[in-house]
Design a protein around this motif. Structure first.
Motif, PDB file in Angstrom:
ATOM      1  N   GLU A 190      -9.580  -3.207   3.964  1.00 27.77           N
ATOM      2  CA  GLU A 190      -9.066  -3.390   5.319  1.00 27.77           C
ATOM      3  C   GLU A 190      -8.237  -4.668   5.371  1.00 27.77           C
ATOM      4  O   GLU A 190      -8.542  -5.646   4.688  1.00 27.77           O
ATOM      5  CB  GLU A 190     -10.221  -3.489   6.316  1.00 27.77           C
ATOM      6  CG  GLU A 190     -10.975  -2.186   6.504  1.00 27.77           C
ATOM      7  CD  GLU A 190     -10.172  -1.151   7.264  1.00 27.77           C
ATOM      8  OE1 GLU A 190      -9.442  -1.527   8.215  1.00 27.77           O
ATOM      9  OE2 GLU A 190     -10.269   0.028   6.905  1.00 27.77           O
TER      10      GLU A 190
ATOM     11  N   ARG B 138      -0.369   6.144  -6.231  1.00 26.15           N
ATOM     12  CA  ARG B 138      -1.507   5.776  -5.385  1.00 26.15           C
ATOM     13  C   ARG B 138      -2.525   4.983  -6.196  1.00 26.15           C
ATOM     14  O   ARG B 138      -2.889   5.369  -7.295  1.00 26.15           O
ATOM     15  CB  ARG B 138      -2.134   7.061  -4.837  1.00 26.15           C
ATOM     16  CG  ARG B 138      -3.281   6.899  -3.930  1.00 26.15           C
ATOM     17  CD  ARG B 138      -2.840   6.369  -2.597  1.00 26.15           C
ATOM     18  NE  ARG B 138      -4.047   6.034  -1.891  1.00 26.15           N
ATOM     19  CZ  ARG B 138      -4.153   5.947  -0.621  1.00 26.15           C
ATOM     20  NH1 ARG B 138      -3.118   6.142   0.133  1.00 26.15           N
ATOM     21  NH2 ARG B 138      -5.288   5.639  -0.066  1.00 26.15           N
TER      22      ARG B 138
ATOM     23  N   LEU C 100      -0.245   8.702   2.943  1.00 23.99           N
ATOM     24  CA  LEU C 100      -0.581   8.028   1.692  1.00 23.99           C
ATOM     25  C   LEU C 100      -1.396   8.910   0.754  1.00 23.99           C
ATOM     26  O   LEU C 100      -1.342   8.759  -0.465  1.00 23.99           O
ATOM     27  CB  LEU C 100      -1.343   6.726   1.977  1.00 23.99           C
ATOM     28  CG  LEU C 100      -0.506   5.627   2.612  1.00 23.99           C
ATOM     29  CD1 LEU C 100      -1.397   4.473   3.068  1.00 23.99           C
ATOM     30  CD2 LEU C 100       0.561   5.141   1.650  1.00 23.99           C
ATOM     31  N   ALA C 101      -2.140   9.853   1.325  1.00 26.40           N
ATOM     32  CA  ALA C 101      -2.948  10.767   0.515  1.00 26.40           C
ATOM     33  C   ALA C 101      -2.164  12.019   0.104  1.00 26.40           C
ATOM     34  O   ALA C 101      -2.690  12.874  -0.594  1.00 26.40           O
ATOM     35  CB  ALA C 101      -4.201  11.171   1.296  1.00 26.40           C
TER      36      ALA C 101
ATOM     37  N   GLU D 250      -2.487   7.400   6.999  1.00 30.93           N
ATOM     38  CA  GLU D 250      -3.521   7.671   5.989  1.00 30.93           C
ATOM     39  C   GLU D 250      -3.278   9.000   5.288  1.00 30.93           C
ATOM     40  O   GLU D 250      -3.389   9.097   4.062  1.00 30.93           O
ATOM     41  CB  GLU D 250      -4.904   7.655   6.653  1.00 30.93           C
ATOM     42  CG  GLU D 250      -6.029   7.617   5.651  1.00 30.93           C
ATOM     43  CD  GLU D 250      -7.368   7.341   6.316  1.00 30.93           C
ATOM     44  OE1 GLU D 250      -8.361   7.866   5.792  1.00 30.93           O
ATOM     45  OE2 GLU D 250      -7.411   6.620   7.317  1.00 30.93           O
ATOM     46  N   ASP D 251      -2.930  10.026   6.063  1.00 34.49           N
ATOM     47  CA  ASP D 251      -2.643  11.330   5.464  1.00 34.49           C
ATOM     48  C   ASP D 251      -1.379  11.279   4.612  1.00 34.49           C
ATOM     49  O   ASP D 251      -1.300  11.930   3.566  1.00 34.49           O
ATOM     50  CB  ASP D 251      -2.508  12.403   6.543  1.00 34.49           C
ATOM     51  CG  ASP D 251      -3.834  12.714   7.218  1.00 34.49           C
ATOM     52  OD1 ASP D 251      -4.892  12.485   6.595  1.00 34.49           O
ATOM     53  OD2 ASP D 251      -3.816  13.179   8.368  1.00 34.49           O
TER      54      ASP D 251
ATOM     55  N   LYS E 296      -9.177   3.936  -4.942  1.00 35.99           N
ATOM     56  CA  LYS E 296      -9.813   3.496  -3.697  1.00 35.99           C
ATOM     57  C   LYS E 296     -10.466   2.124  -3.815  1.00 35.99           C
ATOM     58  O   LYS E 296     -10.516   1.374  -2.851  1.00 35.99           O
ATOM     59  CB  LYS E 296     -10.869   4.522  -3.246  1.00 35.99           C
ATOM     60  CG  LYS E 296     -10.280   5.762  -2.637  1.00 35.99           C
ATOM     61  CD  LYS E 296      -9.876   5.501  -1.221  1.00 35.99           C
ATOM     62  CE  LYS E 296      -9.445   6.777  -0.553  1.00 35.99           C
ATOM     63  NZ  LYS E 296      -8.808   6.541   0.707  1.00 35.99           N
TER      64      LYS E 296
ATOM     65  N   GLU F 282      -8.387  -0.749  -2.564  1.00 34.40           N
ATOM     66  CA  GLU F 282      -7.983  -0.777  -1.169  1.00 34.40           C
ATOM     67  C   GLU F 282      -9.021  -1.501  -0.331  1.00 34.40           C
ATOM     68  O   GLU F 282     -10.208  -1.436  -0.614  1.00 34.40           O
ATOM     69  CB  GLU F 282      -7.814   0.655  -0.645  1.00 34.40           C
ATOM     70  CG  GLU F 282      -6.703   1.393  -1.333  1.00 34.40           C
ATOM     71  CD  GLU F 282      -6.579   2.812  -0.837  1.00 34.40           C
ATOM     72  OE1 GLU F 282      -7.269   3.181   0.133  1.00 34.40           O
ATOM     73  OE2 GLU F 282      -5.787   3.550  -1.417  1.00 34.40           O
TER      74      GLU F 282
END
Length: 130
Positions: free
Chosen positions: A95, A87, A78-79, A75-76, A90, A93
């Motif tokens: 689950e 990117r 990708l951020a 997660e980090d 949000k 995105e």
């Protein structure tokens, strides 16, 4: 095409004791890392990849950290600012809706037929069979 840069594998010189390899649970692998792999200092990534931006080098160093506690998580990663241009927003995105069970991989004898079967099953999980 240019050949990819050579990457030398080894163990960072600061890793000298078993307790520093807490994350290697297999005794043979730990012994290999301590006694067989050469002790090597990390290379200067800026020299190895001269056209890479500082953000790219930072992400690469974070992804290649030997100790999992120091390694960047998915997660980090990708951020990370390096990936900002690619990117997605949000709202796109979601689950996955399933979890990956690795127990069968850990317990399975890694023969060529078993690996082929498992790869086929994994591929088919992402294709509509209608």
């Amino acid at each position: 095409l240019e050949a990819p840069p050579k990457i030398d594998f080894g163990v960072p010189p600061k890793i000298r004791q078993e307790d520093e390899l807490w994350y290697v649970t297999n005794e043979k692998a730990r012994n290999f890392m301590l006694n067989v792999l050469p002790k090597r200092r990390g290379c200067d990534m800026a020299v190895k990849f001269p056209s890479a931006s500082p953000e790219a080098l930072d992400l690469l160093r974070s992804l290649l950290a030997v100790d999992p506690k120091r390694r960047i998580g998915a997660e980090d990663a990708l951020a990370h600012p390096y990936l900002a241009p690619v990117r997605e927003a949000k709202e796109y995105e979601r689950e996955a809706g399933f979890t990956v069970d690795t127990e069968d991989i850990e317990a399975l004898e890694l023969t060529q037929p078993n690996l082929k079967r498992m790869m086929f099953q994994e591929i088919m999980a992402f294709h509509d069979t209608k």
